[in-house]
Design an enzyme around this catalytic site. Structure first.
Site, PDB file in Angstrom:
ATOM      1  CG  ASN A 164      -0.494  -0.036   2.616  1.00 17.68           C
ATOM      2  OD1 ASN A 164       0.805   0.744   2.573  1.00 17.68           O
ATOM      3  ND2 ASN A 164      -0.942  -0.696   3.683  1.00 17.68           N
ATOM      4  CD  GLU A 187       1.691  -2.689   3.628  1.00 16.54           C
ATOM      5  OE1 GLU A 187       1.292  -3.293   4.398  1.00 16.54           O
ATOM      6  OE2 GLU A 187       1.733  -2.885   2.307  1.00 16.54           O
ATOM      7  CG  ASP A 244      -5.742 -10.845   2.608  1.00 15.95           C
ATOM      8  OD1 ASP A 244      -4.357 -10.413   2.586  1.00 15.95           O
ATOM      9  OD2 ASP A 244      -6.363 -10.971   3.721  1.00 15.95           O
TER      10      ASP A 244
END
Length: 328
Positions: free
Chosen positions: A205, A208, A277
């Site tokens: 993201n 990150e 996910d």
């Protein structure tokens, strides 16, 4: 341009023949659903009247659930103990069509308990062992997973920084998968620094991605997309980089160069837990099915758009995705 129902249907048809192995930190998601109408006389906290409990595979196991829900054959390799939670987790995976591959370890099965009051999360309770309890020798993992890797079209590493994924394990298994011609993807967690290289796809993201690139984000400055993509390619030699930007959609990069940014497909955001996910599962499936990066990103964007409209850890079915891309 968003993905059309026709392209979605064609991709789903190709995905139905794929097999994917997920390797990562597996956990059991426990939801306590209740109501609160009074404050405790013992402390200024609500008294929760529990209505029901539900359980679902979480963490890396949720990636596998998303793969299976989209029609692929999925296997999940992670620590699932011989305790009650581990047995329950294996049973739930089998019920959802996912093959569990237990990895050695000495810890307890990880459980995340969320208390939900009238559709709002009150708190989360975590039960887990130290990371060392889930660590696996890379050579042991390679022997245990060699057949699964050989039988798969793609391998996804799903890191929740709980201890299973180490640089040695990821590099060893990724090299094994690459040598067999498999697509290799990683959803990284910078708090667990991995020295990975030459992967086909990573999906951090915004925060990150900046941390992986060694850049401190400022709320007063634009997102430094070009610099982050350049640094990540220089450090990790990743072929495809997709940075999820929440309400701002997805940023696509190949070989360190920014390709484009696509807007979010979400119509209503109810719960973002597990959206990452869904994103990596859909991206990896689409790429393994032969789609180009932009088509794969639109496919994953639509899948995530369905999931964030649901409460709790969720998946998306082909029928839901087709209806969503058709605007229904």
């Amino acid at each position: 341009m968003a993905i059309t129902p026709a392209k979605t249907r064609a991709l789903l048809g190709k995905i139905a023949g794929l097999r994917v192995l997920v390797i990562g930190d597996v956990m059991l998601d426990h939801y306590v659903w209740g109501d609160a109408t009074r404050i405790s006389p013992e402390a200024p906290v609500p008294v929760v009247e529990i209505k029901r409990d539900t359980y679902t595979p979480g963490g890396a196991a949720n990636v596998a659930l998303n793969l299976a829900a989209l029609g692929a054959r999925a296997a999940i390799a992670g620590f699932m103990g011989e305790d009650e939670a581990g047995r329950q987790l294996r049973g739930l995976l089998k019920e959802r069509g996912v093959k569990p591959v237990a990895m050695p370890g000495t810890g307890m099965t990880i459980i995340k308990t969320r208390v939900i009051l009238q559709s709002q999360q009150l708190c989360r309770l975590d039960r887990e062992s130290p990371p060392s309890a889930y660590r696996v020798d890379a050579r042991t993992a390679a022997r245990r997973l060699s057949r699964e890797i050989a039988a798969s079209d793609a391998v996804i590493f799903s890191d929740y920084a709980k201890g299973l994924l180490t640089t040695d394990l990821v590099e060893t298994l990724a090299a094994q998968a690459r040598a067999a011609g498999k697509l290799v993807a990683l959803d990284p967690k910078p708090k667990n620094p991995l020295a990975f290289h030459d992967l086909d796809l990573i999906t951090p993201n915004r925060r990150e991605a900046a941390q992986l690139a060694g850049i401190e984000l400022s709320s007063h400055e634009p997102f430094p997309a070009e610099e982050i993509c350049r640094r990540l390619h220089a450090r990790h030699r990743v072929r495809n980089l997709v940075i999820t930007l929440s309400e701002d959609g997805m940023l696509l990069s190949r070989e360190g160069k920014v390709l484009k940014q696509i807007p979010t497909a979400a119509r209503e955001v109810y719960d973002v837990s597990g959206a990452g996910d869904t994103s990596i599962a859909a991206l990896a499936l689409a790429l393994a099915a032969g789609a180009d990066l932009e088509t794969a990103a639109h496919f994953a964007n639509a899948a995530s758009g369905v999931v964030v409209g649901k409460l709790g850890t969720a998946t998306v079915t082909p029928e839901e995705l087709l209806a969503y891309t058709a605007g229904k």
